[in-house]
Design a protein around this motif. Sequence first.
Motif, PDB file in Angstrom:
ATOM      1  N   SER A   1      -9.027 -11.598  10.381  1.00  0.00           N
ATOM      2  CA  SER A   1      -9.047 -10.942   9.085  1.00  0.00           C
ATOM      3  C   SER A   1      -8.295  -9.614   9.173  1.00  0.00           C
ATOM      4  O   SER A   1      -8.469  -8.867  10.136  1.00  0.00           O
ATOM      5  N   GLY A   2      -7.441  -9.354   8.207  1.00  0.00           N
ATOM      6  CA  GLY A   2      -6.697  -8.099   8.182  1.00  0.00           C
ATOM      7  C   GLY A   2      -5.398  -8.124   8.980  1.00  0.00           C
ATOM      8  O   GLY A   2      -4.710  -7.104   9.075  1.00  0.00           O
ATOM      9  N   SER A   3      -5.021  -9.290   9.515  1.00  0.00           N
ATOM     10  CA  SER A   3      -3.820  -9.340  10.351  1.00  0.00           C
ATOM     11  C   SER A   3      -2.523  -9.480   9.539  1.00  0.00           C
ATOM     12  O   SER A   3      -1.433  -9.463  10.105  1.00  0.00           O
ATOM     13  N   GLY A   4      -2.656  -9.659   8.211  1.00  0.00           N
ATOM     14  CA  GLY A   4      -1.464  -9.673   7.361  1.00  0.00           C
ATOM     15  C   GLY A   4      -1.045 -11.038   6.849  1.00  0.00           C
ATOM     16  O   GLY A   4       0.033 -11.186   6.280  1.00  0.00           O
ATOM     17  N   LYS A   5      -1.914 -12.030   7.009  1.00  0.00           N
ATOM     18  CA  LYS A   5      -1.569 -13.402   6.605  1.00  0.00           C
ATOM     19  C   LYS A   5      -1.351 -13.509   5.099  1.00  0.00           C
ATOM     20  O   LYS A   5      -0.331 -14.027   4.638  1.00  0.00           O
ATOM     21  N   THR A   6      -2.350 -13.042   4.331  1.00  0.00           N
ATOM     22  CA  THR A   6      -2.251 -13.142   2.870  1.00  0.00           C
ATOM     23  C   THR A   6      -1.067 -12.339   2.349  1.00  0.00           C
ATOM     24  O   THR A   6      -0.339 -12.799   1.458  1.00  0.00           O
ATOM     25  N   THR A   7      -0.856 -11.184   2.926  1.00  0.00           N
ATOM     26  CA  THR A   7       0.273 -10.349   2.507  1.00  0.00           C
ATOM     27  C   THR A   7       1.591 -11.092   2.741  1.00  0.00           C
ATOM     28  O   THR A   7       2.469 -11.119   1.871  1.00  0.00           O
ATOM     29  N   THR A   8       1.717 -11.715   3.906  1.00  0.00           N
ATOM     30  CA  THR A   8       2.934 -12.471   4.230  1.00  0.00           C
ATOM     31  C   THR A   8       3.144 -13.602   3.229  1.00  0.00           C
ATOM     32  O   THR A   8       4.241 -13.807   2.707  1.00  0.00           O
TER      33      THR A   8
ATOM     34  N   ARG B   1       4.537  -2.061   3.875  1.00  0.00           N
ATOM     35  CA  ARG B   1       3.801  -0.835   4.213  1.00  0.00           C
ATOM     36  C   ARG B   1       2.955  -0.393   3.035  1.00  0.00           C
ATOM     37  O   ARG B   1       3.369  -0.539   1.877  1.00  0.00           O
ATOM     38  N   TYR B   2       1.781   0.116   3.319  1.00  0.00           N
ATOM     39  CA  TYR B   2       0.971   0.809   2.313  1.00  0.00           C
ATOM     40  C   TYR B   2       0.804   2.243   2.784  1.00  0.00           C
ATOM     41  O   TYR B   2       0.318   2.472   3.887  1.00  0.00           O
ATOM     42  N   ASN B   3       1.219   3.184   1.976  1.00  0.00           N
ATOM     43  CA  ASN B   3       1.169   4.604   2.334  1.00  0.00           C
ATOM     44  C   ASN B   3       1.723   4.849   3.734  1.00  0.00           C
ATOM     45  O   ASN B   3       1.124   5.576   4.528  1.00  0.00           O
TER      46      ASN B   3
ATOM     47  N   ALA C   1       2.309   0.162   8.239  1.00  0.00           N
ATOM     48  CA  ALA C   1       2.787  -1.221   8.160  1.00  0.00           C
ATOM     49  C   ALA C   1       1.627  -2.193   8.321  1.00  0.00           C
ATOM     50  O   ALA C   1       0.863  -2.104   9.282  1.00  0.00           O
ATOM     51  N   VAL C   2       1.462  -3.109   7.367  1.00  0.00           N
ATOM     52  CA  VAL C   2       0.467  -4.178   7.517  1.00  0.00           C
ATOM     53  C   VAL C   2       1.162  -5.496   7.879  1.00  0.00           C
ATOM     54  O   VAL C   2       0.521  -6.424   8.360  1.00  0.00           O
ATOM     55  N   VAL C   3       2.491  -5.557   7.611  1.00  0.00           N
ATOM     56  CA  VAL C   3       3.331  -6.620   8.146  1.00  0.00           C
ATOM     57  C   VAL C   3       4.546  -5.920   8.735  1.00  0.00           C
ATOM     58  O   VAL C   3       5.145  -5.048   8.087  1.00  0.00           O
TER      59      VAL C   3
HETATM   60  P1  ADP Z   1      -5.349 -11.202   6.153  1.00  0.00           P
HETATM   61  O1  ADP Z   1      -4.878 -12.119   5.084  1.00  0.00           O
HETATM   62  O2  ADP Z   1      -4.805 -11.549   7.497  1.00  0.00           O
HETATM   63  O3  ADP Z   1      -6.838 -11.056   6.181  1.00  0.00           O
HETATM   64  P2  ADP Z   1      -4.167  -9.161   4.523  1.00  0.00           P
HETATM   65  O4  ADP Z   1      -2.753  -9.544   4.426  1.00  0.00           O
HETATM   66  O5  ADP Z   1      -5.044  -9.492   3.378  1.00  0.00           O
HETATM   67  O6  ADP Z   1      -4.770  -9.761   5.870  1.00  0.00           O
HETATM   68  O7  ADP Z   1      -4.279  -7.620   4.796  1.00  0.00           O
HETATM   69  C1  ADP Z   1      -3.572  -6.990   5.856  1.00  0.00           C
HETATM   70  C2  ADP Z   1      -3.889  -5.509   5.856  1.00  0.00           C
HETATM   71  O8  ADP Z   1      -3.342  -4.908   4.718  1.00  0.00           O
HETATM   72  C3  ADP Z   1      -5.365  -5.201   5.839  1.00  0.00           C
HETATM   73  O9  ADP Z   1      -5.595  -4.136   6.727  1.00  0.00           O
HETATM   74  C4  ADP Z   1      -5.620  -4.790   4.415  1.00  0.00           C
HETATM   75  O10 ADP Z   1      -6.692  -3.925   4.306  1.00  0.00           O
HETATM   76  C5  ADP Z   1      -4.308  -4.141   4.033  1.00  0.00           C
HETATM   77  N1  ADP Z   1      -4.031  -4.208   2.593  1.00  0.00           N
HETATM   78  C6  ADP Z   1      -3.898  -5.319   1.855  1.00  0.00           C
HETATM   79  N2  ADP Z   1      -3.635  -5.032   0.587  1.00  0.00           N
HETATM   80  C7  ADP Z   1      -3.569  -3.687   0.536  1.00  0.00           C
HETATM   81  C8  ADP Z   1      -3.320  -2.761  -0.522  1.00  0.00           C
HETATM   82  N3  ADP Z   1      -3.077  -3.166  -1.768  1.00  0.00           N
HETATM   83  N4  ADP Z   1      -3.325  -1.460  -0.210  1.00  0.00           N
HETATM   84  C9  ADP Z   1      -3.565  -1.038   1.041  1.00  0.00           C
HETATM   85  N5  ADP Z   1      -3.811  -1.851   2.069  1.00  0.00           N
HETATM   86  C10 ADP Z   1      -3.814  -3.165   1.818  1.00  0.00           C
END
Ligand code: ADP
Length: 227
Positions: A36-43, A10-12, A15-17
């Motif tokens: 894009s933005g679906s949470g792949k890189t975060t995962t 979660r950011y603030n 939930a992004v994942v």
């Molecule tokens: P993907 O790899 O699928 O493009 P990301 O995992 O990069 O997606 O990002 C998923 C979501 O998390 C996006 O909406 C992105 O803006 C948000 N996000 C990523 N990093 C941060 C962060 N440090 N603070 C706030 N939101 C973030």
Amino acid sequence: MIRFEEVYKRYNGTAVVEDFSLEIKEGEFFVLIGPSGSGKTTTLKMINQLIHLSDGTIRIDGKRISDYDLQELRWNIGYVLQQIALFPNMTVEENITIVPEMKKWSKEDMKNRVTELLDTVSLDPEKYRDRQVSELSGGEQQRIGVIRALAADPDIILMDEPFSALDPISRNNLQKDVVELQHKLKKTVVFVTHDMQEAINLGDRICVMNHGKIEQVGTAEEILKHP
Ligand code: ADP
Ligand code: ADP
């Protein structure tokens, strides 16, 4: 084996994942796909602790990632990015041996390893080992980036859109290289892409993500049958 158990990021408070649970098998080529933005890189980055979990657990071989020594964990996980993160003013060999150097491998072991790795991506070791990275083409640099991640023989390799900056031909060649490498070395690979064709070409299994959630997990055949 990598196991996600009800993982949240979660950011603030957002939930992004979200409630992410799945198991990636040892030796599997696993693809995370989604817009894009679906949470792949975060995962992906949660696996090597570049991003901390807000909730849930990730285990590697049964042990929580937070219980590993961080350096040991990262040494055991190769990481390849879209932006080539090589040192341009160092030679190919110097770039490849950064982690082996830290692990205090002998000169001879490092030299042999560089030869072996350059061979696997069809770059003549004697021609390439002493070349400066800045003199190489984008495709060649990306090959070096891939084999550098393998240099210290990690069990797991994370790849974040490693080929998306390349022209279609280099991209195709590298996809073939990576599949061949993985079959030969039997590494567990987690590969992020937004390109369905790439996912189908590469993945033993594909996980479709959307808005931080798992939409579908299965083989290419299964995913295509029930889109
Ligand atoms: P993907 O790899 O699928 O493009 P990301 O995992 O990069 O997606 O990002 C998923 C979501 O998390 C996006 O909406 C992105 O803006 C948000 N996000 C990523 N990093 C941060 C962060 N440090 N603070 C706030 N939101 C973030
Ligand atoms: P990547 O390594 O895939 O480029 P980043 O962490 O740079 O991932 O960013 C992924 C996404 O998250 C991008 O869309 C970026 O704009 C967004 N993002 C990164 N940091 C923040 C943040 N602090 N607040 C909001 N969005 C962010």
